[in-house]
Design a protein around this motif. Structure first.
Motif, PDB file in Angstrom:
ATOM      1  N   ILE A  31       0.830  -1.207   0.000  1.00  0.00           N
ATOM      2  CA  ILE A  31       0.000   0.000   0.000  1.00  0.00           C
ATOM      3  C   ILE A  31       0.863   1.255   0.000  1.00  0.00           C
ATOM      4  N   HIS A  68      -4.018   5.927 -13.674  1.00  0.00           N
ATOM      5  CA  HIS A  68      -5.203   5.164 -13.294  1.00  0.00           C
ATOM      6  C   HIS A  68      -4.900   3.665 -13.207  1.00  0.00           C
ATOM      7  N   ALA A 122      -3.696   3.304  -9.831  1.00  0.00           N
ATOM      8  CA  ALA A 122      -4.812   3.371  -8.890  1.00  0.00           C
ATOM      9  C   ALA A 122      -5.515   2.020  -8.788  1.00  0.00           C
ATOM     10  N   ILE A 123      -5.686   1.329  -9.921  1.00  0.00           N
ATOM     11  CA  ILE A 123      -6.275  -0.013  -9.904  1.00  0.00           C
ATOM     12  C   ILE A 123      -5.389  -0.969  -9.105  1.00  0.00           C
ATOM     13  N   THR A 124      -4.082  -0.861  -9.303  1.00  0.00           N
ATOM     14  CA  THR A 124      -3.152  -1.715  -8.555  1.00  0.00           C
ATOM     15  C   THR A 124      -3.245  -1.441  -7.061  1.00  0.00           C
ATOM     16  N   ALA A 161      -5.835  -0.431  -5.399  1.00  0.00           N
ATOM     17  CA  ALA A 161      -7.062  -1.072  -4.916  1.00  0.00           C
ATOM     18  C   ALA A 161      -6.868  -2.579  -4.748  1.00  0.00           C
ATOM     19  N   SER A 162      -6.161  -3.191  -5.681  1.00  0.00           N
ATOM     20  CA  SER A 162      -5.953  -4.641  -5.619  1.00  0.00           C
ATOM     21  C   SER A 162      -5.097  -5.031  -4.418  1.00  0.00           C
ATOM     22  N   SER A 201      -4.638  -3.378  -1.753  1.00  0.00           N
ATOM     23  CA  SER A 201      -5.381  -3.074  -0.529  1.00  0.00           C
ATOM     24  C   SER A 201      -6.321  -4.221  -0.173  1.00  0.00           C
ATOM     25  N   LEU A 202      -6.972  -4.814  -1.191  1.00  0.00           N
ATOM     26  CA  LEU A 202      -7.798  -5.990  -0.946  1.00  0.00           C
ATOM     27  C   LEU A 202      -6.970  -7.164  -0.427  1.00  0.00           C
TER      28      LEU A 202
END
Length: 511
Positions: free
Chosen positions: A109, A189, A192-194, A196-197, A199-200
């Protein structure tokens, strides 16, 4: 599409396995942590921005120069990885894996938050430091499996985890390429997708149960004396030898990893010291095997060169076809390279070859192909030739590392294999650090990216020479031994024939 099919088939197979075992009490100990671990690995590897890191750093988002990226930023990853690898390896086992997985999630993160919102050389050096933390803590991912599942399920669960990470890496590369080429999504962007991934993935790591044992510091059988050489030989169908097979008769190897039983409970400091002493003894015993030593030598040398190429290949691509004026196909190339690597690794198990005799010849031949691929990247100015050279290079390395892994693992217990795996990677990082300091770092030679690949090609040519010479020596020695054995057998047969004739003649004379 292929990665989606692979991922779907994996999910169906795992679900069927879990449903088939849900009626058994033992399933509670492995299905849930395996599912969570697979989800964690999937989201960790779902990084569509990774194949486009160099275009992102040198583009308008960060506005860094190629020299800054090559000579000042990327070397920090190598240095931080080396500094963190050995202490993280020990701490991972001591704290029983889950805290290190949490640390990896936090590092993921922080890495992508800095990539998105920080600017400047120093900030990007911090990115490389935290990504070094990410790669150093990867050891906890597969080590966690061993602590929560029984030995008879270890191969199956390892297969699940490796399959899901491979599918995720392929899917991420394909997704990134499609978003960039067809949808015109910016590199910002994609990052940004990475974010989010990963973080999950961090959220998933909280659901992992805390292991009650580990391979070295928290062994369940820590007070049990392992069987001696004779007892180990008589044990029924062990899943893997408990020590180096070539050193069965040696006293140190017969001790295994567990210390002798004592009446008094040792203090934590004494326990840690005892484990460290035992680990050093195990390393000495395993590397005393000449076979394991040479396979480990190739592992360390080739992995150092492979990591160095992977770290700087995007810079070479950006030099051959600048991202600000050319179409970028890094994601498609990475996806195809991952697929070819998985195919070559899969094919190894069906090759009926005496790897003990011809293994080092294979190391020499395919190292020569690797060297040729790197020389192609140096001499050509065509980006498609560079892509092709990279595909061949990565596929050959993955083919050989699969063979090397099998040759080392088949001779060792799980604990000793993990120990040699960690130490081989540590040696590889030492070699890679030397290459970085001398070749890449601005405080060393600070060579341009094209000249660097001339050095890397020469490096693999040296590896090729070492193992070709040794393989030729081994083949000639084996042939001479067979010839000597055949001549001795013929001599013994001739002597026996003459002795038989003399006996028959003596009997006829007496008659």
């Amino acid at each position: 599409m292929g990665s989606i099919i692979l991922l779907t088939s994996f999910l169906f197979s795992f679900a069927a396995e879990a449903m088939g075992c849900c009626k058994q009490e033992k399933s509670k100990t492995w299905t849930f942590p395996t599912l969570i671990l697979c989800l964690y690995g999937f989201f960790c590897m779902m990084k569509p921005s990774e194949p486009f890191l160099t275009p992102y750093l040198t583009g308008p988002d960060k506005n860094l120069t190629t020299d800054e990226v090559t000579n000042q930023i990327f070397p920090v990853w190598t240095y931080s990885y080396l500094a963190l690898l050995f202490p993280v390896f020990l701490v991972t086992d001591y704290v029983r894996y889950k805290p290190v997985l949490l640390l990896q999630g936090i590092s993921f993160i922080v890495t992508w938050l800095l990539l998105l919102f920080a600017h400047g050389v120093v900030a990007m050096q911090l990115v490389e430091f935290f990504y070094g933390m990410v790669t150093a803590t990867e050891v906890a991912y597969y080590a966690y499996i061993y602590s929560v599942v029984s030995t008879d399920r270890y191969r199956r669960v390892t297969s699940y985890c490796r399959s899901i990470t491979l599918a995720a890496a392929t899917a991420a590369a394909v997704l990134g390429q499609l978003l960039v080429s067809l949808a015109g999504v910016s590199y910002f962007h994609l990052n940004a997708i990475t974010l989010a991934s990963v973080s999950l993935a961090f959220v998933c790591s909280f659901f992992l149960p805390m292991p009650q044992k580990s391979m070295f510091f928290h062994r369940k059988d820590i007070s049990q004396t392992p069987p001696g050489a004779d007892q180990a030989a008589a044990a029924p169908d062990p899943p893997r030898p408990s020590r180096c097979q070539e050193d069965k008769s040696s006293a140190p190897a017969a001790r295994g990893l567990a210390p002798e039983r004592q009446d008094d409970t040792p203090s934590p400091q004494q326990h840690v010291l005892r484990v460290l002493v035992q680990l050093s003894t195990d390393l000495r015993d395993c590397y005393s095997s000449r076979k394991l030593l040479y396979w480990s030598l190739w592992w360390a040398l080739a992995t150092a060169g492979f990591n160095q190429v992977l770290n700087y290949i995007q810079v070479l691509w950006d030099f051959r076809a600048p991202s600000h004026s050319s179409a970028v196909y890094n994601g498609a190339v990475e996806a195809l390279a991952t697929f070819l690597s998985s195919v070559t690794s899969f094919v190894v198990q069906y090759m009926k070859i005496n790897w003990d005799l011809f293994g080092e010849l294979a190391l020499g031949i395919f190292s020569a192909i690797d060297a040729g691929s790197l020389f192609l990247m140096y001499f050509t100015t065509n980006i498609w030739a560079c892509y092709a050279g990279y595909l061949v290079f990565k596929a050959c390395y993955m083919f050989l590392i699969t063979i090397a892994t099998f040759q080392i693992a088949v001779n060792l217990s799980m604990e000793r294999y993990a120990l040699m795996f960690g130490f081989n990677n540590f040696v590889a990082m030492v070699i890679q650090t030397i290459l970085t300091v001398v070749v890449v770092d601005s405080r060393g030679l600070g060579l341009d990216i094209v000249t660097q690949f001339l050095i890397y090609g020469s490096y693999f040519a040296v590896i090729d020479g070492i193992f070709l010479i040794r393989s030729i020596y081994m083949l000639v020695s084996s042939k001479c031994k067979r010839k000597t054995a055949r001549s001795c057998k013929e001599h013994l047969n001739h002597a026996a024939h003459e002795s038989t004739e003399q006996i028959v003649t003596g009997d006829m004379t007496r008659l």
